[in-house]
Design a protein around this motif. Structure first.
Motif, PDB file in Angstrom:
ATOM      1  N   ASP A 129       0.803  -1.222   0.000  1.00  0.00           N
ATOM      2  CA  ASP A 129       0.000   0.000   0.000  1.00  0.00           C
ATOM      3  C   ASP A 129       0.841   1.280   0.000  1.00  0.00           C
ATOM      4  O   ASP A 129       0.285   2.361  -0.212  1.00  0.00           O
ATOM      5  N   PRO A 176      -1.881   3.239  -2.295  1.00  0.00           N
ATOM      6  CA  PRO A 176      -2.691   3.562  -1.116  1.00  0.00           C
ATOM      7  C   PRO A 176      -4.179   3.761  -1.410  1.00  0.00           C
ATOM      8  O   PRO A 176      -5.000   3.637  -0.495  1.00  0.00           O
ATOM      9  N   ILE A 177      -4.532   4.027  -2.641  1.00  0.00           N
ATOM     10  CA  ILE A 177      -5.945   4.338  -2.938  1.00  0.00           C
ATOM     11  C   ILE A 177      -6.663   3.153  -3.564  1.00  0.00           C
ATOM     12  O   ILE A 177      -7.740   2.771  -3.120  1.00  0.00           O
ATOM     13  N   ALA A 178      -6.076   2.554  -4.600  1.00  0.00           N
ATOM     14  CA  ALA A 178      -6.754   1.427  -5.254  1.00  0.00           C
ATOM     15  C   ALA A 178      -5.751   0.592  -6.028  1.00  0.00           C
ATOM     16  O   ALA A 178      -4.886   1.126  -6.727  1.00  0.00           O
ATOM     17  N   SER A 227      -6.553  -1.090  -8.456  1.00  0.00           N
ATOM     18  CA  SER A 227      -6.968  -1.021  -9.859  1.00  0.00           C
ATOM     19  C   SER A 227      -6.410   0.214 -10.576  1.00  0.00           C
ATOM     20  O   SER A 227      -6.473   0.290 -11.796  1.00  0.00           O
ATOM     21  N   PRO A 267      -6.480   5.545   4.810  1.00  0.00           N
ATOM     22  CA  PRO A 267      -5.661   5.112   3.666  1.00  0.00           C
ATOM     23  C   PRO A 267      -4.205   5.580   3.724  1.00  0.00           C
ATOM     24  O   PRO A 267      -3.359   4.983   3.075  1.00  0.00           O
ATOM     25  N   ARG A 287     -10.478   6.143  -1.646  1.00  0.00           N
ATOM     26  CA  ARG A 287     -10.272   4.712  -1.374  1.00  0.00           C
ATOM     27  C   ARG A 287     -11.618   4.009  -1.163  1.00  0.00           C
ATOM     28  O   ARG A 287     -11.813   2.886  -1.624  1.00  0.00           O
ATOM     29  N   ALA A 337     -13.387   3.249  -4.490  1.00  0.00           N
ATOM     30  CA  ALA A 337     -12.835   2.056  -5.160  1.00  0.00           C
ATOM     31  C   ALA A 337     -13.225   0.786  -4.412  1.00  0.00           C
ATOM     32  O   ALA A 337     -13.550  -0.235  -5.023  1.00  0.00           O
ATOM     33  N   GLU A 385     -15.322  -1.880  -6.450  1.00  0.00           N
ATOM     34  CA  GLU A 385     -14.564  -3.039  -6.944  1.00  0.00           C
ATOM     35  C   GLU A 385     -14.388  -4.149  -5.912  1.00  0.00           C
ATOM     36  O   GLU A 385     -14.493  -5.325  -6.232  1.00  0.00           O
TER      37      GLU A 385
END
Lengths: 243, 243
Positions: free
Chosen positions: A114, A118-120, A122, B118, B135, B138, B142
């Motif tokens: 992370d 840290p956010i996604a 994807s 996050p 965060r 997402a 997802e």
């Protein structure tokens, strides 16, 4: 019958913790996603994960197939393999201590991931670079010393002696600590250069593991991929802050 | 001798997964940090974590003390307690399947934590609110469907039938899935209202677990704390986005 290890091709990633145990023990295994041929390769791995027939599909790689049984998650695989490979403490109670330490490594590895995502997961790294910088700064300042300080204390208090993290002989947790230190040194060389002198026990453990004949031979082989920026431990100069 | 559970007072958090297993089994246990008196309370927990004498200190709560043995990490505690509480599959191979599922829940819970933190655990939520929003978006779009879709498929493909996630009787993983669904419904009611109709197996499992006599009695008792904004599953209206 050879163990079948399933993990993404091209990176050390989480699969590496399992590989180190298999290599140290000289166990026969097939790194399925890296092979070509019938029922091999990344396609075969993805097919198994999406299977409508398998009684127990895994959520994500790495997973291990031993005959019909699929065991998923690094710590679970090592808990399963440990006694078979001679890499678990003989005392059953200590196996739960070993598993607790292994799961602390799991948490550390997730936090390393992370730092650059840290956010996604994807999103590309480039799309979360500012947040990655903030998260890396906190990770370097607070989390690396917290985790490594903990492992150093456990080493020093180990009733079996500070050569191993649990018990008085090599276990899968020692091998995983080696990998974590190598990974952190790759990703955050500035911080690790400063920090490692605080952890004489971990430094010695890393050196001892790296010199074991089977590990040293593996590290020289082409089965050991280099660290790279598709894996968990990534070196981005802009995240490599001095502590 | 009663089990000693160590976990932060005031929140369900990760300790709750262990509590549900102990409560379902009617096991005798002491929730140490919530008690007062000699060697009780949060101070006693912190002291044990920093002990220079304990052979095997834990990295973080929750941990379980069973006599001299300290077992840390939720999945490890449940792996250890499962057979003792009658909450593990009798078939030993299936215990590794159960542990793999439990560790997938661990990963999901860590991701839930990071929806509101996050950047750094050491910062207040208010100081990472924008990143938390990104965060969470997402995570909702997802990750919730990825995790719940996976568990639903495992339920439906379970050779023991879709009433349980592994084997043909209740295990600690069923109890933990109940808790995860309750937590997600608390934190992200908008998304969960939309999503849950996609997962009939999980919905039924949640209802069945919640009605078990020992679980229902526990949920009504004052041992069950309410979800709140100090725990893992937090309800912040600004993060509760429609999927």
């Amino acid at each position: 019958m050879a163990y079948e290890l399933y993990y993404w091709d091209g990176i050390q990633g989480r699969g590496e913790f399992v590989r180190l145990a298999l290599e140290e023990a000289g166990a026969e295994y097939i790194d399925v996603a890296r092979q070509s041929g019938h029922a091999m390769g990344t396609g075969a791995m993805l097919e198994l994960m999406k299977s409508k027939h398998e009684p127990h599909i895994p959520f994500a790689p790495p997973f291990l197939k031993d005959g019909d049984l699929i065991v998923s998650h690094v710590a679970n695989i090592l808990f399963y393999l440990g006694p078979k490979l001679g890499l678990a403490p003989p005392d059953e109670k200590l196996r739960y201590v070993a598993n607790g330490l292994q799961l602390t490594i799991t948490d550390l590895v997730a936090e390393v991931h992370d730092t650059h995502h840290p956010i996604a997961t994807s999103l590309y790294y480039a799309d979360q670079k500012d947040e990655a910088k903030a998260r890396s700064a906190a990770f370097i300042k607070e989390r690396i010393p917290k985790f490594l300080g903990y492992f150093e204390q456990v080493l020093q208090q180990n009733p079996g002696g500070p050569t191993h993290i649990v018990g008085d002989k090599l276990s899968h947790v020692d091998l995983s600590l080696f990998q974590v230190i190598e990974g952190l040194r790759y990703a955050f060389p500035k911080a690790m250069k400063t920090y490692m002198s605080n952890y004489p026990g971990l430094t010695a453990l890393r050196d001892t593991v790296g010199k074991r004949p089977n590990i040293a031979a593996y590290l020289r082989s082409d089965r050991r991929l280099a660290f790279n920026e598709d894996g968990i431990f990534r070196h981005y100069p802009e995240l490599d802050l001095a502590p």
